[in-house]
Design a protein around this motif. Structure first.
Motif, mmCIF file in Angstrom:
data_model
loop_
_atom_site.group_PDB
_atom_site.id
_atom_site.type_symbol
_atom_site.label_atom_id
_atom_site.label_comp_id
_atom_site.label_asym_id
_atom_site.label_seq_id
_atom_site.Cartn_x
_atom_site.Cartn_y
_atom_site.Cartn_z
ATOM 1 N N GLY A 1 -3.532 -38.276 34.776
ATOM 2 C CA GLY A 1 -4.284 -39.496 34.510
ATOM 3 C C GLY A 1 -3.780 -40.472 35.267
ATOM 4 N N ARG A 2 -3.758 -41.749 34.291
ATOM 5 C CA ARG A 2 -3.212 -42.790 35.057
ATOM 6 C C ARG A 2 -1.917 -43.333 34.933
ATOM 7 N N THR A 3 -0.990 -42.658 35.888
ATOM 8 C CA THR A 3 0.286 -42.768 35.864
ATOM 9 C C THR A 3 1.022 -43.083 37.035
ATOM 10 N N ARG A 4 0.213 -43.344 38.474
ATOM 11 C CA ARG A 4 0.636 -43.796 39.516
ATOM 12 C C ARG A 4 1.266 -44.960 39.260
ATOM 13 N N GLY A 5 2.475 -45.439 39.692
ATOM 14 C CA GLY A 5 3.112 -46.798 39.578
ATOM 15 C C GLY A 5 3.675 -46.950 38.207
ATOM 16 N N VAL A 6 3.676 -45.948 37.563
ATOM 17 C CA VAL A 6 4.639 -46.268 36.312
ATOM 18 C C VAL A 6 6.089 -46.456 36.204
ATOM 19 N N PRO A 7 6.672 -47.567 35.820
ATOM 20 C CA PRO A 7 7.869 -47.834 36.017
ATOM 21 C C PRO A 7 8.740 -46.753 35.436
ATOM 22 N N GLU A 8 10.000 -46.245 35.878
ATOM 23 C CA GLU A 8 10.838 -45.343 35.515
ATOM 24 C C GLU A 8 11.254 -45.334 34.041
ATOM 25 N N ALA A 9 11.614 -46.686 33.707
ATOM 26 C CA ALA A 9 11.770 -47.014 32.345
ATOM 27 C C ALA A 9 10.848 -46.727 31.344
ATOM 28 N N THR A 10 9.506 -47.050 31.771
ATOM 29 C CA THR A 10 8.374 -46.398 31.013
ATOM 30 C C THR A 10 8.434 -45.149 30.820
ATOM 31 N N VAL A 11 8.515 -44.258 31.744
ATOM 32 C CA VAL A 11 8.665 -43.042 31.781
ATOM 33 C C VAL A 11 9.634 -42.230 30.855
ATOM 34 N N ALA A 12 10.943 -42.983 30.943
ATOM 35 C CA ALA A 12 12.026 -42.418 30.084
ATOM 36 C C ALA A 12 11.542 -42.678 28.628
ATOM 37 N N ARG A 13 10.697 -43.595 28.439
ATOM 38 C CA ARG A 13 10.365 -43.922 26.749
ATOM 39 C C ARG A 13 9.198 -43.134 26.218
ATOM 40 N N LEU A 14 8.397 -42.647 27.164
ATOM 41 C CA LEU A 14 7.199 -41.959 26.677
ATOM 42 C C LEU A 14 7.458 -40.699 25.835
ATOM 43 N N PRO A 15 8.716 -39.957 26.257
ATOM 44 C CA PRO A 15 8.870 -38.684 25.349
ATOM 45 C C PRO A 15 9.245 -39.309 23.902
ATOM 46 N N VAL A 16 10.056 -40.345 23.795
ATOM 47 C CA VAL A 16 10.391 -40.964 22.565
ATOM 48 C C VAL A 16 9.273 -41.323 21.794
ATOM 49 N N TYR A 17 8.352 -42.033 22.283
ATOM 50 C CA TYR A 17 6.904 -42.224 21.579
ATOM 51 C C TYR A 17 6.237 -40.994 21.116
ATOM 52 N N LEU A 18 6.154 -40.079 22.151
ATOM 53 C CA LEU A 18 5.630 -38.710 21.718
ATOM 54 C C LEU A 18 6.243 -37.973 20.430
ATOM 55 N N ARG A 19 7.443 -38.026 20.490
ATOM 56 C CA ARG A 19 8.246 -37.561 19.376
ATOM 57 C C ARG A 19 8.035 -38.183 17.986
ATOM 58 N N ALA A 20 7.940 -39.706 18.140
ATOM 59 C CA ALA A 20 7.762 -40.309 16.944
ATOM 60 C C ALA A 20 6.120 -40.188 16.474
ATOM 61 N N LEU A 21 5.108 -40.039 17.620
ATOM 62 C CA LEU A 21 3.863 -39.684 17.117
ATOM 63 C C LEU A 21 3.649 -38.316 16.422
ATOM 64 N N HIS A 22 4.504 -37.215 17.118
ATOM 65 C CA HIS A 22 4.425 -36.070 16.415
ATOM 66 C C HIS A 22 4.672 -36.169 14.750
ATOM 67 N N ALA A 23 5.792 -36.780 14.542
ATOM 68 C CA ALA A 23 6.166 -36.888 13.382
ATOM 69 C C ALA A 23 5.135 -37.762 12.386
ATOM 70 N N LEU A 24 4.633 -38.642 12.963
ATOM 71 C CA LEU A 24 3.540 -39.402 12.176
ATOM 72 C C LEU A 24 2.440 -38.479 11.987
ATOM 73 N N ALA A 25 1.950 -37.720 12.756
ATOM 74 C CA ALA A 25 0.918 -36.814 12.706
ATOM 75 C C ALA A 25 1.226 -35.634 11.595
ATOM 76 N N ASP A 26 2.569 -35.259 11.730
ATOM 77 C CA ASP A 26 3.046 -34.246 10.598
ATOM 78 C C ASP A 26 2.934 -34.920 9.237
ATOM 79 N N ALA A 27 3.134 -36.480 9.267
ATOM 80 C CA ALA A 27 3.180 -37.033 7.804
ATOM 81 C C ALA A 27 1.766 -37.302 7.177
ATOM 82 N N GLY A 28 0.761 -36.823 8.197
ATOM 83 C CA GLY A 28 -0.787 -37.345 7.850
ATOM 84 C C GLY A 28 -1.269 -38.528 8.260
ATOM 85 N N HIS A 29 -0.603 -39.358 9.241
ATOM 86 C CA HIS A 29 -1.312 -40.558 9.812
ATOM 87 C C HIS A 29 -2.243 -40.405 10.843
ATOM 88 N N ASP A 30 -3.395 -40.873 10.929
ATOM 89 C CA ASP A 30 -4.484 -40.686 11.772
ATOM 90 C C ASP A 30 -4.156 -41.921 12.630
#
Length: 243
Positions: free
Chosen positions: A13-42
């Motif tokens: 997808g649209r990842t060319r030129g994504v800063p390394e600092a942003t890449v490092a935070r994406l897994p953190v966002y993904l973990r938080a989103l999984h927790a929100l999904a498990d809690a029933g948030h749409d």
């Protein structure tokens, strides 16, 4: 299949030129989103997701804009859609085969870590140079000799290697991984690896992280005037840096 024909780790997808600092935070966002999904948030607002991820909302919005995700005013982000976008950006829409070299205490623990499988990574093989460890059964796998590395990397289409050896063996292991066709390395050894262009290395140094925490604790103690530092002769610098 030759090493040149194996799939390379590349964000989709649209990842060319994504800063390394942003890449490092994406897994953190993904973990938080999984927790929100498990809690029933749409849906989730940028402010709510930022709090869950431990960042400020402006930084989060900028990070997600690199993926082409801007949310909807008054609604926020669709949790399932954002999970899909970040997963694609991180290359987690397929399962990656991983080899782990070094099955001492740390390697043994890593081999049994369930978090790898749940996040799309499969431990394809365990390796060690110690003949006494070869054949040992760990987490459902027999430890192989390091001399089998080239064959296994080719057969299992491995792109990622994990190094959990002592520091003095890590560079040689990295060289062998690269020669076998591995293009990304996660290094737990307390040393800096030299690798050619095209090979990505991430370093996890537990002793270094503890030293950073020690710095902050020392500042707190100095501010409070409660601790008298030990004389330097009481501290072995080599022990401090994990050698």
């Amino acid at each position: 299949m030759s090493s040149g024909n194996r799939p390379r780790i590349r964000a989709a997808g649209r990842t060319r030129g994504v800063p390394e600092a942003t890449v490092a935070r994406l897994p953190v966002y993904l973990r938080a989103l999984h927790a929100l999904a498990d809690a029933g948030h749409d849906t989730v607002s940028s402010e709510e997701l930022a709090v869950a991820a431990g960042v400020n909302s402006a930084k989060l919005r900028k990070d997600l804009s690199h993926l082409g995700s801007y949310g909807t005013r008054g609604v926020g982000y669709e949790v399932a859609l954002l999970v899909d976008q970040i997963s694609r950006a991180l290359g987690l829409t397929q399962r990656w085969a991983v080899v782990l070299v070094g099955v001492g205490n740390l390697g043994h623990a890593l081999a049994g870590y369930a978090g790898f499988a749940s996040r799309g990574f499969r431990i394809a093989a365990l390796f060690d140079a110690d003949a006494e460890r070869v054949g040992e059964r760990i987490a459902g796998q027999d430890v192989r000799h390091i001399d089998d590395l080239d064959r296994v990397v080719a057969e299992e289409q491995v792109s990622i290697g994990v190094i959990a050896t002592p520091a003095d063996a890590a560079q040689e292991v990295a060289d062998r991984l690269v020669e076998a066709g591995v293009t990304s390395i996660l290094n737990f050894a307390p040393c800096v690896l030299q690798v050619p262009d095209g090979v990505d290395v991430r370093k996890v140094d537990l002793a270094l992280e503890l030293q950073i925490l020690s710095f902050h604790e020392q500042r707190k103690a100095d501010s409070a005037g409660t601790v008298t530092p030990l004389p330097a002769s009481h501290v072995d610098a080599r022990e401090v840096v994990g050698q």
